[in-house]
Scaffold this active site. Structure first.
Site, PDB file in Angstrom:
ATOM      1  N   HIS A  84       0.819  -1.220   0.000  1.00  0.00           N
ATOM      2  CA  HIS A  84       0.000   0.000   0.000  1.00  0.00           C
ATOM      3  C   HIS A  84       0.853   1.272   0.000  1.00  0.00           C
ATOM      4  O   HIS A  84       0.496   2.283   0.599  1.00  0.00           O
ATOM      5  CB  HIS A  84      -0.951   0.038   1.207  1.00  0.00           C
ATOM      6  N   ASN A 157     -10.319  -2.951   2.278  1.00  0.00           N
ATOM      7  CA  ASN A 157      -9.977  -2.963   0.854  1.00  0.00           C
ATOM      8  C   ASN A 157     -11.235  -2.743   0.028  1.00  0.00           C
ATOM      9  O   ASN A 157     -12.335  -2.735   0.571  1.00  0.00           O
ATOM     10  CB  ASN A 157      -9.367  -4.313   0.460  1.00  0.00           C
ATOM     11  N   HIS A 348      -4.120   1.184  11.915  1.00  0.00           N
ATOM     12  CA  HIS A 348      -3.891  -0.065  12.638  1.00  0.00           C
ATOM     13  C   HIS A 348      -5.246  -0.709  12.919  1.00  0.00           C
ATOM     14  O   HIS A 348      -6.110  -0.085  13.537  1.00  0.00           O
ATOM     15  CB  HIS A 348      -3.144   0.232  13.937  1.00  0.00           C
ATOM     16  N   TYR A 371       0.638  -4.086  12.249  1.00  0.00           N
ATOM     17  CA  TYR A 371       0.516  -2.659  11.911  1.00  0.00           C
ATOM     18  C   TYR A 371       1.352  -1.752  12.819  1.00  0.00           C
ATOM     19  O   TYR A 371       1.990  -0.815  12.343  1.00  0.00           O
ATOM     20  CB  TYR A 371      -0.962  -2.241  11.859  1.00  0.00           C
TER      21      TYR A 371
HETATM   22 FE1  HDE Z   1      -2.608  -4.772   5.471  1.00  0.00          FE
HETATM   23  N1  HDE Z   1      -0.800  -3.990   5.960  1.00  0.00           N
HETATM   24  N2  HDE Z   1      -1.934  -6.601   6.013  1.00  0.00           N
HETATM   25  N3  HDE Z   1      -4.322  -5.635   4.805  1.00  0.00           N
HETATM   26  N4  HDE Z   1      -3.245  -3.020   4.843  1.00  0.00           N
HETATM   27  C1  HDE Z   1      -0.426  -2.721   5.789  1.00  0.00           C
HETATM   28  O1  HDE Z   1       0.670  -1.407   7.386  1.00  0.00           O
HETATM   29  C2  HDE Z   1      -0.860  -6.834   6.784  1.00  0.00           C
HETATM   30  C3  HDE Z   1      -4.653  -6.957   4.847  1.00  0.00           C
HETATM   31  C4  HDE Z   1      -4.492  -2.703   4.401  1.00  0.00           C
HETATM   32  O2  HDE Z   1      -3.262   3.498   3.847  1.00  0.00           O
HETATM   33  C5  HDE Z   1       0.899  -2.392   6.424  1.00  0.00           C
HETATM   34  O3  HDE Z   1       0.984   0.799   7.700  1.00  0.00           O
HETATM   35  C6  HDE Z   1      -0.792  -8.230   7.137  1.00  0.00           C
HETATM   36  C7  HDE Z   1      -6.043  -7.150   4.560  1.00  0.00           C
HETATM   37  C8  HDE Z   1      -4.553  -1.326   4.007  1.00  0.00           C
HETATM   38  O4  HDE Z   1      -1.702   3.357   5.372  1.00  0.00           O
HETATM   39  C9  HDE Z   1       1.287  -3.717   7.091  1.00  0.00           C
HETATM   40  C10 HDE Z   1      -1.878  -8.818   6.528  1.00  0.00           C
HETATM   41  C11 HDE Z   1      -6.537  -5.895   4.343  1.00  0.00           C
HETATM   42  C12 HDE Z   1      -3.285  -0.819   4.248  1.00  0.00           C
HETATM   43  C13 HDE Z   1       0.135  -4.625   6.708  1.00  0.00           C
HETATM   44  C14 HDE Z   1      -2.588  -7.787   5.840  1.00  0.00           C
HETATM   45  C15 HDE Z   1      -5.458  -4.968   4.497  1.00  0.00           C
HETATM   46  C16 HDE Z   1      -2.494  -1.905   4.778  1.00  0.00           C
HETATM   47  C17 HDE Z   1       1.897  -1.775   5.486  1.00  0.00           C
HETATM   48  C18 HDE Z   1      -2.260 -10.281   6.537  1.00  0.00           C
HETATM   49  C19 HDE Z   1      -7.986  -5.511   3.960  1.00  0.00           C
HETATM   50  C20 HDE Z   1      -2.800   0.590   3.971  1.00  0.00           C
HETATM   51  C21 HDE Z   1       1.960  -0.314   5.865  1.00  0.00           C
HETATM   52  C22 HDE Z   1      -2.465 -10.803   7.823  1.00  0.00           C
HETATM   53  C23 HDE Z   1      -8.912  -5.780   5.031  1.00  0.00           C
HETATM   54  C24 HDE Z   1      -3.102   1.510   5.098  1.00  0.00           C
HETATM   55  C25 HDE Z   1       1.170  -0.206   7.061  1.00  0.00           C
HETATM   56  C26 HDE Z   1      -2.651   2.912   4.752  1.00  0.00           C
HETATM   57  C27 HDE Z   1      -1.161  -1.769   5.164  1.00  0.00           C
HETATM   58  C28 HDE Z   1       0.074  -5.896   7.131  1.00  0.00           C
HETATM   59  C29 HDE Z   1      -3.738  -8.064   5.051  1.00  0.00           C
HETATM   60  C30 HDE Z   1      -5.651  -3.560   4.309  1.00  0.00           C
HETATM   61  C31 HDE Z   1       2.636  -4.280   6.707  1.00  0.00           C
HETATM   62  C32 HDE Z   1       0.279  -8.878   7.979  1.00  0.00           C
HETATM   63  C33 HDE Z   1      -6.805  -8.485   4.549  1.00  0.00           C
HETATM   64  C34 HDE Z   1      -5.750  -0.581   3.441  1.00  0.00           C
HETATM   65  O5  HDE Z   1       1.342  -3.611   8.483  1.00  0.00           O
END
Ligand code: HDE
Length: 721
Positions: A84, A157, A348, A371
């Site tokens: 992202h 999402n 988060h 997060y």
């Molecule tokens: Fe994320 N995800 N994600 N994700 N995600 C991040 O956090 C993570 C997942 C989502 O505009 C990171 O600050 C894991 C699903 C959005 O700043 C990180 C898993 C969904 C955003 C991270 C998922 C999301 C992130 C990277 C699997 C939809 C952007 C930067 C367990 C429900 C937020 C950050 C923004 C961002 C981890 C799966 C949505 C690395 C470990 C499912 C919208 O922490």
């Protein structure tokens, strides 16, 4: 930003802190008569030359201003988000329609009079910070609610399911989809070996693959996409009742996408297309709006479905559990500074307020760790909550202290609890005082690394999704798969993907196999599921092939949604010297009157003269814009103008491309000749509006624009790309 209370000070100290913050703000904000200073406030008298020993001599280490300026510059970048990274943000407000205390005790959901400030960040998942907005990808839809009880982040999402069921697979998924590590190719694209290799041995991903191959992955605008919380959450009512909840965002402008051929071209013409679209809409006062929806499931119905509510690769069909629309979010202010707000905002999934709680979805549980951990690296330490965009409106009182870049100047000597020296302050908040308490869900179990067998049906909902699409939507999924898997170089991976598709639907598998020039597989072979369970019984843990059909869910199709009008659509109006003023004025009035936006496009910039000698300014020339950037095209009447445009190959290409991309075209009076010259034969196509310049025809044109795309044209595609 709304005014922020300083976090860990008492109310008397709050006032001091607030004044301090204002002072600091005045010092750091630039004003029209400000004098240049160093970061320490020393006025600078020359910012054009370094300090040198003689005009042609060596630079001197003594130059503190140069060193400060350059050091700051050298450190201007922070690590981009691992996923992202590419995004755009906006401020807004949220208001609930009715008091929802019977569902959630969260204060911001109980008071319809209360406007809660929000900050939203939309993003693509895969590409780097500078990548194109139009990549085929899921979109992030992250909302931070600054509620009176603390921040609530709904980090969702634009698709309601995910690729994997367990968080431990996330690094693998992301490594597979990111550019291949040896040569860092391709950027912001899933169409390569490593991604499809991973998918071909991860059958749980097939439902999400259907979504990512659909047009949902190439939205027309951030303003025109749905949002989903994905996981099943819990809500806790004022009477303590806990229920399962899925979150939805429903855009008031409807759900629209572009075509893949168009997306690829937009990536060249305007890689900032979505970012610009969001900014411009808010700037022009066309505030994007979504309704917050919830699907609610009573606790006793946890096992009432033929899928597991904790499985994030499954959705609850809206036909089974309707989405109740409970409030509205309006985005009404662009950020002042991209870095300070959009880049530094830290979402988060663990930021919840009383009344909202988690479930044991293993993907959700893993995200709860990830997060904060990622912000520690990205934002450089544990005090990222003090960055203005992240600070809650609710006051913060605790004994956390110090750390890199600490902003709060805590007073006194007590930084522990329990204590007596500060009178026991800060006190734990009981439930009556709004303290967060977790839902007391009974939990027992054997410690295992295993997946629940209730997660093993990987194909039924993938099939439900595919079969619930209209014919043009199915065609787009097939074409997307032919493109993506066609970019895979290793044949065995292509084969395995075809095996997986064959489990979803025979027609789908046949069509993709035809595109790839490969035979259609009949059975799953070799076994697709790589997860070897602890009990070693591989057979028992194989995904079940589709042996039952779930009821179709028309809500999954974008094209079955009601048509929402033309508000904010972008219409290109083509003209050149000698255009018919009356036709232009009538079209412009109709378009603007309906809430759409026009851009005049001519062979050159500057003034364009009409048949009677009057002028209009061209907003764009054929060099500075492109057909793919618009929702529809209107060719202005007037013999000389139509002749002039006919001599411009770029004008002919403009209308041809709009036709190819199934867009509405208005060409009244003489303007029809341009279409003929471009090789367009309307044949009664409802998206091509001809005839004389009458209000009825202008209305018909706008009605054709509202439909967004005229897909019937695609089936008889005769126009080259
Ligand atoms: Fe994320 N995800 N994600 N994700 N995600 C991040 O956090 C993570 C997942 C989502 O505009 C990171 O600050 C894991 C699903 C959005 O700043 C990180 C898993 C969904 C955003 C991270 C998922 C999301 C992130 C990277 C699997 C939809 C952007 C930067 C367990 C429900 C937020 C950050 C923004 C961002 C981890 C799966 C949505 C690395 C470990 C499912 C919208 O922490």
């Amino acid at each position: 930003m709304p005014p922020r209370k300083d976090s860990s000070t008492s109310s008397a100290e709050d006032a001091v802190a607030a004044t301090k913050t204002e002072d600091l703000a005045t010092h750091t904000e630039s004003s029209t008569d400000a004098l240049l200073t160093t970061n320490h406030g020393v006025r600078i008298n020359d910012d054009q030359n370094t300090l040198k020993a003689g005009t042609r001599g060596p630079s001197l280490l003594e130059d503190f201003h140069f060193r400060e300026k350059m050091t700051h510059f050298d450190h201007e970048r922070i690590p981009e988000r691992v996923v992202h990274a590419r995004g755009a943000g906006a401020h807004g407000v949220f208001r609930v329609y009715e008091p929802m205390g019977a569902l959630s005790k969260a204060a911001f959901l109980r008071d319809p009079a209360k406007e809660t400030p929000v900050f939203v960040r939309f993003s693509t998942v895969v590409g780097s910070r500078g990548s194109t907005d139009l990549a085929r990808d899921a979109r992030g839809f992250a909302v931070k609610f600054y509620t009176d009880e603390g921040n609530f982040d709904l980090v969702g999402n634009n698709m309601p399911v995910f690729f994997i069921q367990d968080a431990i697979k996330f690094p693998d998924l992301v490594h597979a989809i990111k550019p291949e590590p040896h040569r860092e190719i391709p950027q912001a694209a899933a169409a390569h070996d490593t991604f499809w290799d991973f998918i071909s041995v991860t059958p749980e991903s097939m439902h999400m693959i259907m979504w990512v191959m659909s047009d949902r992955a190439i939205p027309r605008s951030y303003r025109m996409m749905e949002g989903f919380g994905v996981h099943t959450f819990r809500m806790v009512a004022t009477d303590g009742t806990s229920r399962f909840v899925k979150f939805h965002w429903k855009p008031l402008l409807g759900v629209h996408s572009v075509l893949w051929n168009e997306a690829q071209k937009i990536s060249g013409f305007d890689p900032d297309f979505h970012r610009r679209d969001l900014w411009d809409a808010i700037d022009q006062g066309h505030f994007p709006e979504w309704e917050l929806g919830v699907q609610v499931v009573e606790e006793q119905d946890e096992f009432a479905f033929d899928f597991d509510l904790l499985d994030p690769t499954k959705l609850i069909p809206e036909e089974l559990v309707p989405v109740q629309r409970i409030g509205r979010m309006t985005l009404n202010r662009n950020p002042d500074n991209f870095f300070a707000e959009t880049e530094q905002v830290a979402f988060h999934i663990g930021h919840v307020v009383p009344g909202i709680d988690f479930t044991d979805d293993p993907l959700l549980q893993g995200r709860l760790f990830s997060y904060t951990d990622t912000q520690l690296l990205r934002l450089g330490g544990p005090n990222f909550h003090e960055i203005p965009i992240n600070r809650p409106l609710a006051p913060v009182h605790n004994n956390q202290r110090d750390g890199l870049m600490r902003q709060t100047i805590n007073q006194g000597k007590v930084a522990y609890g329990p204590n007596t020296m500060a009178g026991g302050c800060p006190f734990q908040a009981g439930i009556a005082a709004g303290g967060f308490t977790s839902v007391p869900v009974p939990t027992t179990g054997v410690k295992v690394r295993e997946r629940s067998p209730s997660f093993f049906d990987h194909f039924t909902q993938a099939r439900m999704f595919f079969l619930s699409q209209t014919a043009p939507e199915q065609l787009h999924i097939i074409k997307a798969l032919c493109f993506e898997v066609g970019k895979v170089e290793i044949l065995a991976i292509r084969e395995r993907i075809l095996f997986a598709l064959a489990q979803i639907d025979g027609t789908l598998a046949h069509a993709v196999a035809k595109g790839l020039g490969m035979p259609v597989p009949e059975t799953i072979h070799p076994p697709l599921n790589q997860q070897v369970p602890a009990d070693g019984d591989v057979e028992a843990h194989q995904p079940t092939a589709v042996n039952r059909d779930a009821a179709l869910s028309p809500a999954l199709s974008m094209l079955t949604a009601p048509i929402e009008g033309v508000a904010t659509r972008q219409i290109a109006v083509l003209l050149t010297e000698g255009f018919d003023r009356a036709n232009f004025d009538a079209a412009r009035a109709a378009i603007i009157g309906a809430g759409a936006t026009i851009k005049t496009v001519a062979p050159h910039l500057g003034e364009v003269t009409d048949a009677a000698g009057g002028t209009v300014l061209a907003d764009c020339s054929f060099l500075t814009t492109a057909s793919v950037l618009y929702d529809a095209v209107f060719v202005v009447d007037g013999a000389a103008s139509v002749d002039g445009l006919g001599k411009e190959p770029d004008a002919l290409h403009f209308v041809r491309e709009a036709f190819k991309h199934c867009k509405a075209i208005g060409a009244m009076g003489e303007a029809e000749r341009l279409l003929t010259q471009a090789g367009i034969t309307p044949n009664g196509d409802p998206g091509v509006v001809l005839g004389q310049s009458t209000s009825g025809n202008h209305e018909a044109f706008l009605a054709a624009v509202a439909v967004h795309r005229h897909w019937a044209r695609e089936a008889a595609d005769v126009m080259p790309a």
